[in-house]
Design an enzyme around this catalytic site. Structure first.
Site, PDB file in Angstrom:
ATOM      1  N   MET A   9       0.810  -1.136   0.025  1.00  0.00           N
ATOM      2  CA  MET A   9       0.038   0.025   0.114  1.00  0.00           C
ATOM      3  C   MET A   9       0.836   1.147   0.011  1.00  0.00           C
ATOM      4  SD  MET A   9      -3.100   0.873   2.537  1.00  0.00           S
ATOM      5  CE  MET A   9      -2.301   0.074   3.926  1.00  0.00           C
ATOM      6  N   ARG A  49      -6.602  -1.613   9.033  1.00  0.00           N
ATOM      7  CA  ARG A  49      -6.679  -1.008  10.750  1.00  0.00           C
ATOM      8  C   ARG A  49      -7.114  -2.253  11.469  1.00  0.00           C
ATOM      9  NH1 ARG A  49      -9.120   4.862   9.288  1.00  0.00           N
ATOM     10  NH2 ARG A  49      -7.098   5.863   8.821  1.00  0.00           N
ATOM     11  N   TYR A  98       0.925   4.002  12.593  1.00  0.00           N
ATOM     12  CA  TYR A  98       0.739   3.555  11.180  1.00  0.00           C
ATOM     13  C   TYR A  98      -0.638   2.996  10.866  1.00  0.00           C
ATOM     14  CZ  TYR A  98       2.361  -1.334  11.974  1.00  0.00           C
ATOM     15  OH  TYR A  98       2.794  -2.503  12.214  1.00  0.00           O
ATOM     16  N   GLU A  99      -1.224   3.251   9.611  1.00  0.00           N
ATOM     17  CA  GLU A  99      -2.398   3.037   9.213  1.00  0.00           C
ATOM     18  C   GLU A  99      -3.455   3.783   9.793  1.00  0.00           C
ATOM     19  OE1 GLU A  99      -2.656   1.392   6.791  1.00  0.00           O
ATOM     20  OE2 GLU A  99      -0.769   0.345   6.747  1.00  0.00           O
ATOM     21  N   GLY A 100      -3.058   5.054  10.465  1.00  0.00           N
ATOM     22  CA  GLY A 100      -4.072   6.117  10.972  1.00  0.00           C
ATOM     23  C   GLY A 100      -3.715   6.083  12.411  1.00  0.00           C
TER      24      GLY A 100
END
Length: 581
Positions: A162, A297, A424-426
């Protein structure tokens, strides 16, 4: 270390008693899938985790991937481990049958993924990203793209990545500047992406990148971003890797943890343009990428569980082996008999069990296609579990005492590895803002109210146990009331953006501890019923009752202080002039 007996038994308990796995499979028309099959699959996963992946965890921490002439060379042993993973069919577990998958429920795949995350977090990141890429292409790719890329991603012959973040953008994806220019039946991609997990390696003969980029004349902001598939190697007429595409890992980050996972700076188009293929419609890339991101997530939340479980296993073994106390007669005994060590171990044990229950219950909502509940729980899984993991892995070091600060024990690695998870990932704040804004305020708190109503019914059943559970049930009821009050405060102050933004993380953490306690209370009711009926392993069920009681008595009171911080609002947070910081 890496004794999967308890976590696998606990996962089976959650699948059977909370998820109602057999009923879920029957409703989905999966006639041959049941708890018996799930048990066999989990046992086999435990063997691969214990025998193959866990021994490489320390190796990956000490011997890092490097860039060589033909790209990134992964840590020695990882490639053989990945081939064992692929040959075992693990990559195909939950994918659609039409692309070579086994079409097993998402919740079972989540339970299996916990084993990989517990045994070797750095390794497990690679298949986690591939699973997300499969999700995104499956939902949004054309039939042609699916035909070319999904079968080998599903089999594990290829891996996926990603590519979102850029040096000048960070979390602000509206600032993405990577360009895509139409060129016949494809596009030419130019730009640079950072923090790309497993962006390159030698374990497979192709790596499939999903890349956010802008077309010429695209609208400004997030509405102008498109999504592209950019393979490391272009495909020949037979669909096999052929010519090298113009995409390269140009450097690797030197990180605090997850050393065995190469975090790459990826450069696209340094030699004329990397060939890419548009996924779905132009300018809708962020929505498509969120399919992958939402999968990731929940996966990162599961990483928080996995690394906490690994830290707990190491800590409990040390506590049993470390002789320190001395009796009056001169005999000595292990530190696990110390009350404060017990406190920390119980916090780790009950915390991981609450995490596991929440991760699996949330994963099952995808199988039930209960989108609203799945979307509500996702930021709690990602945000609360990864934040709680910071505390639990730190306790693992504390239990080791001075030796926990020494790298050779391994306790410090779990703490270091865990630190990336709330980022990471928000980040935690991104998850909390999502929970407050999109998942609560946008629907007037209806989804959250539905969850609170379900909690109320289950807590009533827990209260009915009485006896030793009286205090625990009282704490559950108080915590539920705190959740109700927090929801109402949020709705009452929705016009004040600073208030909700300032309170969002505490709001999310409150609901994390509340969700954990709700599911532990529900587990206690089920465990008590099984004991009364003479079913199951009595030792496991008694331990479950004690874990639930401890969690409710000692963890759930945190909701009171979190509520106090929520309703304090954001005035003092925002009052100080910037120059006075």
């Amino acid at each position: 270390m890496n004794d999967y007996k308890h976590p696998l038994a606990d996962a089976e308990f959650v699948l059977n008693e909370l998820v109602k796995f057999d009923e879920l499979c029957a409703a989905a028309g999966l006639e041959d899938v049941n708890t018996e099959l799930a048990s066999v699959i989990l046992t086999e996963a435990g063997k691969l985790g214990t025998g193959v992946l866990a021994p490489l965890n320390r190796t990956g921490d000490e011997v890092h991937p490097v860039i060589v002439d033909n790209g990134v060379q992964e840590t020695k042993g990882f490639s053989d481990a990945y081939q064992a993973y692929v040959e075992g069919g693990w990559a195909t577990l939950t994918a659609a049958e039409e692309f070579g998958g086994q079409n097993l429920p998402n919740v079972l795949g989540t339970a299996v993924n916990e084993v990989w995350q517990t045994s070797n977090l750095s390794f497990a990141l690679c298949p986690l990203l591939s699973q997300g890429a499969i999700e995104s292409i499956s939902h949004h790719g054309s039939d042609e793209l699916k035909k070319h890329f999904l079968p080998k991603l599903v089999s594990g012959e290829w891996t996926g990545t990603m590519n979102l973040t850029e040096a000048g953008a960070g979390t602000d994806l509206a600032a993405v500047s990577t360009k895509a220019v139409p060129n016949g039946d494809h596009y030419l991609i130019t730009g640079q992406k950072i923090f790309i997990t497993w962006g390159d390696h030698q374990m497979t003969d192709n790596v499939i990148h999903l890349v956010l980029a802008r077309l010429p004349g695209a609208p400004a902001g997030v509405k102008g971003i498109s999504l592209f598939i950019v393979p490391k190697f272009l495909l020949d007429e037979n669909g096999n890797p052929a010519d090298r595409n113009d995409v390269y890992a140009v450097s690797l980050e030197h990180k605090m943890g997850i050393h065995g996972s190469p975090t790459c700076v990826m450069s696209f188009g340094d030699n004329g343009g990397a060939v890419g293929y548009l996924v779905g419609e132009e300018h809708n890339g962020l929505a498509y990428m969120f399919t992958m991101m939402n999968h990731a997530r929940q996966g990162v939340g599961l990483q928080g569980l996995g690394v906490s479980e690994a830290a707990y296993q190491l800590a409990v073994q040390f506590a049993k082996d470390r002789i320190q106390g001395t009796k009056k007669d001169g005999s000595r005994y292990p530190i696990i008999r110390f009350a404060d060590v017990r406190r920390m171990l119980m916090q780790m044990k009950s915390g991981t069990e609450a995490m596991r229950a929440l991760c699996l219950v949330a994963a099952a909502e995808a199988d039930r296609e209960n989108t609203a509940r799945q979307e509500l729980l996702t930021p709690i899984v990602k945000g609360w579990v990864t934040e709680f993991a910071q505390e639990l892995t730190s306790l693992g070091i504390q239990i080791h005492g001075g030796m926990g600060f020494i790298e050779e024990t391994g306790a410090a690695q779990y703490y270091r590895d865990a630190r990336i998870l709330p980022i990471y990932e928000g980040t935690t704040a991104v998850q909390a803002l999502d929970l407050v804004g999109r998942k609560t305020l946008m629907n007037g708190g209806e989804s959250l109210q539905s969850l609170l109503d379900e909690m109320a019914a289950d807590i009533s059943a827990f209260e009915a146990l009485g006896g030793d559970f009286t205090l625990a049930a009282q704490q559950c009821r108080t915590s539920l009331d705190n959740g109700i009050a927090a929801r109402q405060w949020l709705l009452d102050t929705k016009a004040d953006r600073n208030a909700s933004a300032s309170a969002c993380v505490n709001f999310m953490m409150l609901f994390g501890f509340l969700c954990g306690g709700w599911l532990m209370a529900k587990s206690a009711v089920q465990a008590q019923a099984k004991l009364a009926a003479g079913e199951g392993d009595p030792k496991f069920l008694q331990a479950k009752l004690i874990s639930a009681r401890f969690y409710c008595e000692h963890m759930m009171p945190r909701t009171q202080s979190l509520l106090a911080s929520v309703i304090a609002g954001g005035e003092s947070i925002m009052a100080l002039d910037e120059e006075l910081f």
